[in-house]
Design a protein around this motif. Sequence first.
Motif, short mmCIF file in Angstrom:
data_model
loop_
_atom_site.label_atom_id
_atom_site.label_comp_id
_atom_site.label_asym_id
_atom_site.label_seq_id
_atom_site.Cartn_x
_atom_site.Cartn_y
_atom_site.Cartn_z
N LEU A 59 0.77 -1.23 -0.01
CA LEU A 59 0.08 -0.04 0.13
C LEU A 59 0.95 1.28 0.00
O LEU A 59 0.78 2.08 -0.63
CB LEU A 59 -0.85 0.03 1.14
CG LEU A 59 -2.34 -0.46 1.26
CD1 LEU A 59 -2.87 -0.59 2.43
CD2 LEU A 59 -3.16 0.29 -0.08
N ALA A 60 1.84 1.11 0.68
CA ALA A 60 2.60 2.27 0.80
C ALA A 60 3.27 2.77 -0.37
O ALA A 60 3.76 3.98 -0.68
CB ALA A 60 3.80 2.06 1.78
N GLU A 61 3.79 1.65 -1.09
CA GLU A 61 4.37 2.02 -2.24
C GLU A 61 3.49 2.11 -3.54
O GLU A 61 3.98 2.44 -4.72
CB GLU A 61 5.32 0.59 -2.51
CG GLU A 61 6.39 0.57 -1.49
CD GLU A 61 7.48 -0.61 -1.92
OE1 GLU A 61 7.48 -1.24 -2.98
OE2 GLU A 61 8.37 -0.93 -1.14
N GLY A 62 2.26 1.87 -3.42
CA GLY A 62 1.38 2.25 -4.39
C GLY A 62 1.25 0.75 -5.29
O GLY A 62 0.66 0.92 -6.52
N VAL A 63 1.55 -0.47 -4.79
CA VAL A 63 1.74 -1.50 -5.60
C VAL A 63 -0.04 -1.93 -5.82
O VAL A 63 -0.38 -2.53 -6.66
CB VAL A 63 2.60 -2.68 -5.03
CG1 VAL A 63 2.39 -3.84 -5.57
CG2 VAL A 63 3.94 -2.23 -5.08
N ILE A 64 -0.51 -1.91 -4.61
CA ILE A 64 -1.87 -1.99 -4.52
C ILE A 64 -2.62 -0.71 -3.93
O ILE A 64 -2.12 0.08 -3.39
CB ILE A 64 -2.43 -3.30 -3.59
CG1 ILE A 64 -1.93 -2.75 -2.20
CG2 ILE A 64 -1.89 -4.50 -4.41
CD1 ILE A 64 -2.39 -3.89 -1.19
N VAL A 65 -4.14 -0.58 -4.02
CA VAL A 65 -4.76 0.68 -3.73
C VAL A 65 -5.71 0.24 -2.44
O VAL A 65 -5.78 -1.11 -2.22
CB VAL A 65 -5.45 1.39 -4.75
CG1 VAL A 65 -4.60 1.71 -5.81
CG2 VAL A 65 -6.46 0.25 -5.19
N PRO A 66 -6.14 1.02 -1.60
CA PRO A 66 -6.91 0.71 -0.48
C PRO A 66 -8.20 -0.13 -0.88
O PRO A 66 -8.39 -1.23 0.21
CB PRO A 66 -7.29 2.03 0.02
CG PRO A 66 -6.05 2.90 -0.30
CD PRO A 66 -5.80 2.47 -1.72
N SER A 67 -8.78 0.00 -1.94
CA SER A 67 -9.89 -0.88 -2.23
C SER A 67 -9.39 -2.15 -2.43
O SER A 67 -10.41 -3.27 -2.50
CB SER A 67 -10.51 -0.43 -3.36
OG SER A 67 -9.69 -0.22 -4.56
N ASP A 68 -8.30 -2.49 -2.80
CA ASP A 68 -7.65 -3.85 -3.17
C ASP A 68 -7.76 -4.84 -1.66
O ASP A 68 -7.82 -6.15 -1.62
CB ASP A 68 -6.59 -3.74 -3.70
CG ASP A 68 -6.49 -3.44 -5.07
OD1 ASP A 68 -7.36 -3.63 -5.74
OD2 ASP A 68 -5.37 -2.97 -5.35
N ILE A 69 -7.69 -3.93 -0.53
CA ILE A 69 -7.50 -4.88 0.67
C ILE A 69 -8.57 -5.70 1.04
O ILE A 69 -8.36 -6.80 1.69
CB ILE A 69 -7.24 -3.80 2.01
CG1 ILE A 69 -5.97 -2.95 1.76
CG2 ILE A 69 -7.30 -4.40 3.17
CD1 ILE A 69 -4.83 -3.96 1.53
N THR A 70 -9.67 -5.44 0.65
CA THR A 70 -10.99 -6.16 0.58
C THR A 70 -10.70 -7.49 0.11
O THR A 70 -11.04 -8.64 0.80
CB THR A 70 -12.30 -5.55 0.17
OG1 THR A 70 -12.52 -4.26 0.89
CG2 THR A 70 -13.40 -6.38 0.66
N ILE A 71 -10.18 -7.58 -1.13
CA ILE A 71 -10.28 -8.80 -1.91
C ILE A 71 -9.05 -9.95 -0.94
O ILE A 71 -9.25 -10.71 -0.98
CB ILE A 71 -9.60 -8.47 -3.15
CG1 ILE A 71 -10.73 -7.71 -4.03
CG2 ILE A 71 -9.24 -9.75 -3.83
CD1 ILE A 71 -10.21 -7.35 -5.23
#
Length: 216
Positions: free
Chosen positions: A185-197
């Motif tokens: 998340l910190a590096e922008g590899v994923i976005v907050p909405s991805d965390i649910t998945i």
Amino acid sequence: MEHVARLLAGKLLKISAINLQPDNSFIWANGWNAPMYTDMRKTLSYPSLRSFIKVELTRLIMEHFGDVEAIAGVATGAIPYSALVADELALPYAYVRTTPKDHGLENLIEGSLQPGGKVVIVNDLLTNGSRSLRVAQTLRDAGCEVVGMVAMLDFGFSDAAESLQALGIPVKALSTYSDLLEQALAEGVIVPSDITIFNEWHDDPETWTPGDMDNE
């Protein structure tokens, strides 16, 4: 320790030893669908990272299992690093197969470990714990005292933790699943909405299928 966990997670992401694909899942060797895939063998091609992992695994062992008398690696992924750690500690070394060879002596343990010796298992990944449990039981059947296990990355699945705890085997890892997601998340590899998945998968990895979230 948190610094090491996040630092390692970042290094693994940088070289694609860990790939996160919430929208395009992978199939693991055990048949699970997963929004991520790991290939820790990639780290062996990067000398500075290889040395970092070796040193940190060694430190972890000395901090938590200072009375260790031998190192055992989990075949096949952990063989290189377990051997490097054993060399760093100047300790006897063997690696353990999860199934016997289909020829020759049909060994499960490759190497020589003394019965009664205090052994630390070195693993690359701790997922559902099945490999780790088989290796630990093999060592115990050979008369070794398994005092603990160290791993590069612990996925934090409850079944693995409970099974190893039931055997009285403490586990220490350089980084965890939550460390990985935080760093991604910190590096922008994923976005907050991805965390649910990722959380949905982590809660039930055996039955999770791509698109589960879309069907709710």
